[in-house]
Enzyme design. Structure first.
Site, short mmCIF file in Angstrom:
data_model
loop_
_atom_site.label_atom_id
_atom_site.label_comp_id
_atom_site.label_asym_id
_atom_site.label_seq_id
_atom_site.Cartn_x
_atom_site.Cartn_y
_atom_site.Cartn_z
N HIS A 119 0.83 -1.21 0.00
CA HIS A 119 0.00 0.00 0.00
C HIS A 119 0.87 1.26 0.00
O HIS A 119 1.99 1.27 0.53
CB HIS A 119 -0.91 0.00 1.22
CG HIS A 119 -1.96 -1.07 1.18
ND1 HIS A 119 -2.95 -1.11 0.22
CD2 HIS A 119 -2.18 -2.15 1.98
CE1 HIS A 119 -3.72 -2.15 0.42
NE2 HIS A 119 -3.29 -2.80 1.49
N SER A 120 0.35 2.30 -0.59
CA SER A 120 1.07 3.58 -0.64
C SER A 120 1.34 4.08 0.78
O SER A 120 0.56 3.84 1.70
CB SER A 120 0.24 4.62 -1.38
OG SER A 120 -0.02 4.21 -2.71
#
Length: 574
Positions: free
Chosen positions: A214-215
């Site tokens: 995930h970012s």
């Protein structure tokens, strides 16, 4: 060792830094100095964050650095900064900086061993999987031809009247309409299966690659899109199911009762998954299934209240027939999204600026602003901590290590439900288009049209940049731009799959088709067993290739389970 140009060797063969074996996404920087210095650094991924002291170096020594983001650094002594710079280090690369030779403010490292090709295992895996799929279809095609040839030879010697009789029977059978089970939207199951397979791979670790993680805060990765895609497919299935029930004169309150029951069961399963190995005081109340249940309940309630069955849709060639069939649902959805946007931009969390929705912690400390340490996620984070309690939220997100946050925030929090409804409603509209229009061309054109509208709208909100615009793309907050962009992708993928699978029948979609029929079971099973052998294998000082192999193997094992369930005609649903 073999010499490669001016380098000693390839970094992946060395993997040693000051006596420590390098792990994936790590590099070694040797700092040569005749005096005591300190090394300060910060990742570019940490927006507007101040440099932090990384190591004290009394004499020459090596420092292990992470390579997931370009690094800003400075070398200081008792008199101040000796030199500084920004550099993108490569995985397993060996670098050095000789402080005594620095003659200007900027000091870039010298590469002593070239880094590894970190993404080569992904290419290798793709080639292997495509080769296996191609080989399977070749073998399957040859097998079909052999069987067909034997059947043809068996009946070739029969009399002409018998052969004609057989031909008429086969022609008659071929002309019988498909059963409702076979005429279902096959591309929907494939899309759902693709989403769940990718979700299993990502949750297993994604090979340790940042693109499958995930970012950190703003931005979009492969891991960020799988959940909205699954929610999109859930919206599609919801309208298909409710339309079939309401057409049989099922009371709308009865249909809503079924929707509410399924939402409750989803929530309970999600809470049970979160409670494994922890006491109630530490159970994570928000979660993937809980978020799905809440969005499913809201969209299902809207459909039960306003859905028009196919008999009620006004016939004709109206360009807006799909909008006319669902304008009430869209009006309610837009209202909920507007509430989320207004709260986010106009309500300030205690001690935080109005409209702030950043990660808090070290954010903006490079600009001299140290007031945001407790402002992680702004008002969205504050609402979750106030209502659910800090102990019931995800304690360590992908952002916490880089931004060094001090308060928890859960990416599946309460406020994000309102914007997430937009994704499920988009999936519902996909099916609404299919029910309102009989021609494949009309369906595909509208799916592509809505894909462009959603994509441009989401891009405009973030100014087509990572950290820009009024509302940046942010999975941790399920920002409106994030929901629009991921729904845009889902519209386009559905259009492509429908064209290839349902219209042209060029691809059967197996084994993803089987996975889509038992998606919930596969997700729950993968979450329960993802830390158990053979789905999980612990490797000391792993490389990307090893992690990619183990995580891809875990995904393939669950796809094999899906195939077995399909062969046994076992379909598990709520």
């Amino acid at each position: 060792m073999k010499m490669l140009g001016n380098f000693e060797n390839v970094g992946s063969f060395i993997r040693n830094c000051n006596g420590t074996t390098l792990k994936y996404d790590q590099a070694c920087l040797e700092i040569k100095t005749n005096e005591s210095v300190t090394f300060w650094s910060q990742y570019e991924e940490c927006e507007d964050c101040m440099l932090l002291e990384t190591a004290r170096i009394p004499t020459s020594r090596a420092v292990i650095l992470n390579t997931v983001s370009p690094l800003r650094y400075a070398i200081k002594n008792g008199n101040g900064v000796i030199c500084s710079g920004t550099y993108e280090f490569g995985e397993y690369g060996q670098y050095s900086i000789n402080v005594s030779e620095v003659t200007k403010d900027e000091c870039l490292p010298r590469m002593t061993a070239e880094p590894d090709a970190a993404y080569l295992p992904i290419l290798t895996a793709v080639v292997v999987l495509l080769s296996m799929a191609t080989l399977w279809y070749i073998v399957k095609g040859i097998g079909k031809r052999v069987v067909a040839g034997r059947l043809y030879s068996r009946y070739f010697a029969r009399e002409d009247n018998e052969l004609g009789s057989e031909t008429r029977v086969l022609t008659t059978e071929a002309s019988v309409p498909r059963s409702p089970t076979r005429s279902r939207l096959r591309s929907l199951d494939i899309f759902r299966g693709f989403s769940i397979a990718l979700m299993i791979f990502v949750n297993a670790g994604g090979g340790g690659y940042s693109v499958f993680s995930h970012s950190t805060w703003n931005g979009l990765t492969v891991a960020d899109v799988v959940f909205p895609w699954f929610a999109f497919a859930m919206g599609e299935a919801l309208v298909l199911s409710l339309n079939a029930r309401l057409r049989t004169s099922m009371p709308r309150m009865t249909a809503f009762g079924q929707v509410a029951r399924r939402s409750l069961l989803l929530s309970l399963i999600g809470i049970c998954l979160s409670s494994v190995g922890v006491s109630w005081a530490g159970v994570r109340l928000p979660g993937v299934l809980q978020r799905l249940a809440a969005m499913y309940l809201v969209v299902g309630a809207l459909e039960c209240a306003f859905m028009r069955t196919s008999q009620n849709i006004t016939p004709g060639r109206s360009l807006f027939r799909d909008i006319a069939a669902g304008w009430q649902q869209w009006l309610a959805t837009i209202l909920l999204v507007a509430i989320q946007v207004c709260i986010t931009l106009s309500v300030a969390a205690p001690g935080c600026p109005k409209g702030y929705s950043g990660p808090g912690g070290l954010h903006r400390t490079a600009l001299g602003d140290f007031s945001l340490q407790n402002c992680t996620a702004g008002i969205a984070g504050y609402i979750d901590r106030l209502i659910l309690g800090p102990s019931h939220l995800l304690s360590r997100g992908t952002y916490s290590k880089i931004y060094q946050t001090v308060v928890p925030h859960d990416p599946e929090g309460i406020l994000g439900i309102l914007s997430g409804i937009l994704v499920v409603q988009a999936g519902a509209h996909t099916t609404r288009i299919m029910l309102a229009y009989n021609h494949a061309r009309a369906r595909i054109m509208r799916w592509v049209f809505w894909s462009v509208v959603f994509g441009v709208s989401g891009g405009a909100l973030c100014m087509f940049s990572k950290n820009g615009g009024v509302i940046p793309i942010n999975k941790n907050l399920w920002s409106v731009s994030y929901c629009l962009v991921t729904a845009s992708m889902a519209f386009f993928i559905q259009a492509v799959l429908y064209f290839l699978v349902d219209l042209k029948t060029k691809w059967g979609g197996r084994p993803l088709y089987y996975a889509g029929q038992n998606a919930l079971f596969l997700y729950v099973g993968s979450e329960l067993l993802k830390r158990h052998f053979p789905l999980y294998v612990r490797v000391a000082a792993p490389a990307h290739a090893q992690l990619l192999a183990t995580h891809a193997a875990a995904m393939l094992m669950w796809l094999a389970v899906a195939v077995a369930l399909h062969r046994k005609r076992i379909f598990i649903s709520l």
